[in-house]
Design an enzyme around this catalytic site. Sequence first.
Site, PDB file in Angstrom:
ATOM      1  N   ILE A 182     -22.136 -10.613  -6.065  1.00 35.74           N
ATOM      2  CA  ILE A 182     -22.623  -9.582  -5.399  1.00 35.74           C
ATOM      3  C   ILE A 182     -23.891  -8.940  -6.068  1.00 35.74           C
ATOM      4  O   ILE A 182     -24.567  -7.905  -5.344  1.00 35.74           O
ATOM      5  CB  ILE A 182     -21.965  -8.655  -3.739  1.00 35.74           C
ATOM      6  CG1 ILE A 182     -21.438  -7.219  -4.639  1.00 35.74           C
ATOM      7  CG2 ILE A 182     -21.210  -9.179  -3.117  1.00 35.74           C
ATOM      8  CD1 ILE A 182     -20.446  -6.247  -4.082  1.00 35.74           C
ATOM      9  N   LEU A 227     -14.714  -5.409   1.134  1.00 42.94           N
ATOM     10  CA  LEU A 227     -13.438  -5.501   0.538  1.00 42.94           C
ATOM     11  C   LEU A 227     -13.271  -5.657  -1.602  1.00 42.94           C
ATOM     12  O   LEU A 227     -12.109  -5.478  -1.792  1.00 42.94           O
ATOM     13  CB  LEU A 227     -13.021  -6.319   0.703  1.00 42.94           C
ATOM     14  CG  LEU A 227     -11.936  -6.454   2.548  1.00 42.94           C
ATOM     15  CD1 LEU A 227     -11.576  -7.478   2.449  1.00 42.94           C
ATOM     16  CD2 LEU A 227     -10.695  -5.589   2.553  1.00 42.94           C
ATOM     17  N   TYR A 234     -12.201   5.300 -10.989  1.00 46.25           N
ATOM     18  CA  TYR A 234     -12.000   4.662  -9.592  1.00 46.25           C
ATOM     19  C   TYR A 234     -12.153   5.210  -8.861  1.00 46.25           C
ATOM     20  O   TYR A 234     -13.266   5.044  -7.921  1.00 46.25           O
ATOM     21  CB  TYR A 234     -11.060   3.621 -10.210  1.00 46.25           C
ATOM     22  CG  TYR A 234     -10.260   2.910  -8.987  1.00 46.25           C
ATOM     23  CD1 TYR A 234     -11.144   1.950  -8.166  1.00 46.25           C
ATOM     24  CD2 TYR A 234      -9.578   3.364  -8.173  1.00 46.25           C
ATOM     25  CE1 TYR A 234     -10.725   1.071  -6.847  1.00 46.25           C
ATOM     26  CE2 TYR A 234      -8.556   2.836  -6.959  1.00 46.25           C
ATOM     27  CZ  TYR A 234      -9.714   1.604  -6.286  1.00 46.25           C
ATOM     28  OH  TYR A 234      -9.177   1.516  -5.018  1.00 46.25           O
ATOM     29  N   ASN A 241      -1.166   1.691  -0.955  1.00 47.92           N
ATOM     30  CA  ASN A 241       0.085   1.037  -1.310  1.00 47.92           C
ATOM     31  C   ASN A 241       0.069  -0.318   0.108  1.00 47.92           C
ATOM     32  O   ASN A 241       1.171  -0.985   0.117  1.00 47.92           O
ATOM     33  CB  ASN A 241       1.359   0.978  -1.941  1.00 47.92           C
ATOM     34  CG  ASN A 241       0.950   2.043  -3.102  1.00 47.92           C
ATOM     35  OD1 ASN A 241       0.022   2.057  -4.291  1.00 47.92           O
ATOM     36  ND2 ASN A 241       0.633   4.065  -3.090  1.00 47.92           N
ATOM     37  N   TRP A 242      -0.673  -1.899   0.131  1.00 50.06           N
ATOM     38  CA  TRP A 242      -0.321  -2.364   1.266  1.00 50.06           C
ATOM     39  C   TRP A 242       0.266  -3.055  -0.427  1.00 50.06           C
ATOM     40  O   TRP A 242      -0.450  -3.989  -1.348  1.00 50.06           O
ATOM     41  CB  TRP A 242      -2.199  -2.698   1.709  1.00 50.06           C
ATOM     42  CG  TRP A 242      -2.876  -2.397   2.143  1.00 50.06           C
ATOM     43  CD1 TRP A 242      -2.097  -0.530   2.283  1.00 50.06           C
ATOM     44  CD2 TRP A 242      -3.182  -2.331   2.890  1.00 50.06           C
ATOM     45  NE1 TRP A 242      -3.003  -0.307   3.543  1.00 50.06           N
ATOM     46  CE2 TRP A 242      -3.697  -1.269   4.034  1.00 50.06           C
ATOM     47  CE3 TRP A 242      -4.992  -3.837   2.765  1.00 50.06           C
ATOM     48  CZ2 TRP A 242      -5.413  -0.767   4.898  1.00 50.06           C
ATOM     49  CZ3 TRP A 242      -5.366  -3.292   4.318  1.00 50.06           C
ATOM     50  CH2 TRP A 242      -5.905  -2.943   4.789  1.00 50.06           C
ATOM     51  N   ARG A 275      -0.863  -4.754 -10.088  1.00 47.88           N
ATOM     52  CA  ARG A 275      -0.541  -3.421 -10.684  1.00 47.88           C
ATOM     53  C   ARG A 275       1.516  -4.017 -10.055  1.00 47.88           C
ATOM     54  O   ARG A 275       1.627  -4.859 -10.442  1.00 47.88           O
ATOM     55  CB  ARG A 275      -0.603  -3.505  -8.671  1.00 47.88           C
ATOM     56  CG  ARG A 275      -2.460  -2.824  -8.779  1.00 47.88           C
ATOM     57  CD  ARG A 275      -2.975  -2.749  -6.938  1.00 47.88           C
ATOM     58  NE  ARG A 275      -3.373  -4.013  -7.378  1.00 47.88           N
ATOM     59  CZ  ARG A 275      -4.477  -4.283  -6.396  1.00 47.88           C
ATOM     60  NH1 ARG A 275      -4.379  -3.371  -4.928  1.00 47.88           N
ATOM     61  NH2 ARG A 275      -4.216  -5.272  -5.935  1.00 47.88           N
ATOM     62  N   LYS A 291       9.350  -2.312 -16.750  1.00 48.98           N
ATOM     63  CA  LYS A 291       9.360  -1.170 -17.167  1.00 48.98           C
ATOM     64  C   LYS A 291       8.687   0.105 -16.155  1.00 48.98           C
ATOM     65  O   LYS A 291       7.771  -0.234 -15.982  1.00 48.98           O
ATOM     66  CB  LYS A 291       7.722  -1.618 -18.054  1.00 48.98           C
ATOM     67  CG  LYS A 291       8.129  -2.776 -19.085  1.00 48.98           C
ATOM     68  CD  LYS A 291       6.738  -3.167 -19.433  1.00 48.98           C
ATOM     69  CE  LYS A 291       7.080  -4.276 -20.826  1.00 48.98           C
ATOM     70  NZ  LYS A 291       5.994  -4.444 -21.433  1.00 48.98           N
ATOM     71  N   ARG A 304       1.739  10.320  -3.168  1.00 48.78           N
ATOM     72  CA  ARG A 304       0.622  10.225  -1.722  1.00 48.78           C
ATOM     73  C   ARG A 304       1.210   9.555  -0.561  1.00 48.78           C
ATOM     74  O   ARG A 304       1.794   8.505  -0.362  1.00 48.78           O
ATOM     75  CB  ARG A 304      -0.089   8.471  -2.845  1.00 48.78           C
ATOM     76  CG  ARG A 304      -0.774   9.121  -4.080  1.00 48.78           C
ATOM     77  CD  ARG A 304      -2.196   8.334  -3.765  1.00 48.78           C
ATOM     78  NE  ARG A 304      -2.978   8.485  -5.472  1.00 48.78           N
ATOM     79  CZ  ARG A 304      -2.463   7.403  -5.724  1.00 48.78           C
ATOM     80  NH1 ARG A 304      -2.041   6.244  -6.008  1.00 48.78           N
ATOM     81  NH2 ARG A 304      -2.450   7.519  -8.002  1.00 48.78           N
TER      82      ARG A 304
END
Length: 389
Positions: free
Chosen positions: A77, A96, A185, A214-215, A235, A251, A341
């Site tokens: 895009i 998305l 971000y 966090n999905w 992630r 880690k 969160r």
Amino acid sequence: MANGANRVDLDGKPIQPLTICMIGAGGFIGSHLCEKLLTETPHKVLALDVYNDKIKHLLEPDTVEWSGRIQFHRINIKHDSRLEGLVKMADLIINLAAICTPADYNTRPLDTIYSNFIDALPVVKYCSENNKRLIHFSTCEVYGKTIGSFLPKDHPLRDDPAFYVLKEDISPCIFGSIEKQRWSYACAKQLIERLVYAEGAENGLEFTIVRPFNWIGPRMDFIPGIDGPSEGVPRVLACFSNNLLRREPLKLVDGGESQRTFVYINDAIEAVLLMIENPERANGHIFNVGNPNNEVTVRQLAEMMTEVYAKVSGEGAIESPTVDVSSKEFYGEGYDDSDKRIPDMTIINRQLGWNPKTSLWDLLESTLTYQHRTYAEAVKKATSKPVAS
């Protein structure tokens, strides 16, 4: 099977088939949303992305029952003149597209800002100019740090939910200093949210903003050296999965003390479908989508993943299952983080009646079963040493 008969929204009104332009359809969330739309609804999908690896099973073969309801368009895009035409063809646009990996925020801050703000500008513009409804995916990162994190560690108010539970219409957005480029971000995502909101206020844009907490689930990110770059840092779920597959210590950045909540992708997609099919209830709203019941520290997540993976793989845990690393060592200079969160779920529950269902153990069992089945043999081959002749 797609079922268009007798489908009604939450107010009992018939749901009309939509043409949905989904930007970023080939990613983790997009692949699951495409599956949901094609198998359970009559809606059509214009799937836009640079890659389609995660949705190939939906595109091939042509004989699948939904083959006439999905079109894949290989588009970046940033610079593709076809974007506005595809927006005009649709009833609803879902954006998305994003760079959303923490390892990139302070090592590739320019790409992060351009991807999440500059590249999203034309999407908002085309939706507003052509009177198209927009569901824009933001992030829980826009909240930044909690108010409670600025209190002394032994202060009693740190345990008061008013100081850490994050509410869409009340909680401030608190970021670190400019040198902490980890917030590039969050700042970019917050600014595009403000633009979307302003387009709604001034020009009547119909919008919904989604803030995922966090999905996680199958097809999330990549396993370095297998279906992603060897030097890549995905992630936390994929990072820990990679360690488990390679039988390496997990880690823990700065001791894994940060607290997070995790929601199963299938539960989250149910929430998105409610937004799609109930525009009168969703328009103009920002929705937290998470599971406050699945709150753990990152260390606890690592321990649980180690236990679950041992169960699904049949392999015992290694002698030292975790190792502490500094955020500077793991992410590079300029990293910063938020302590908690935890989403408030009042608005999405009131507007859409949605609540998450899947426990953390169950979602990890499902996800790690997929990771083991998909990657274990490939990792074994990649890590095995060649036999000497």
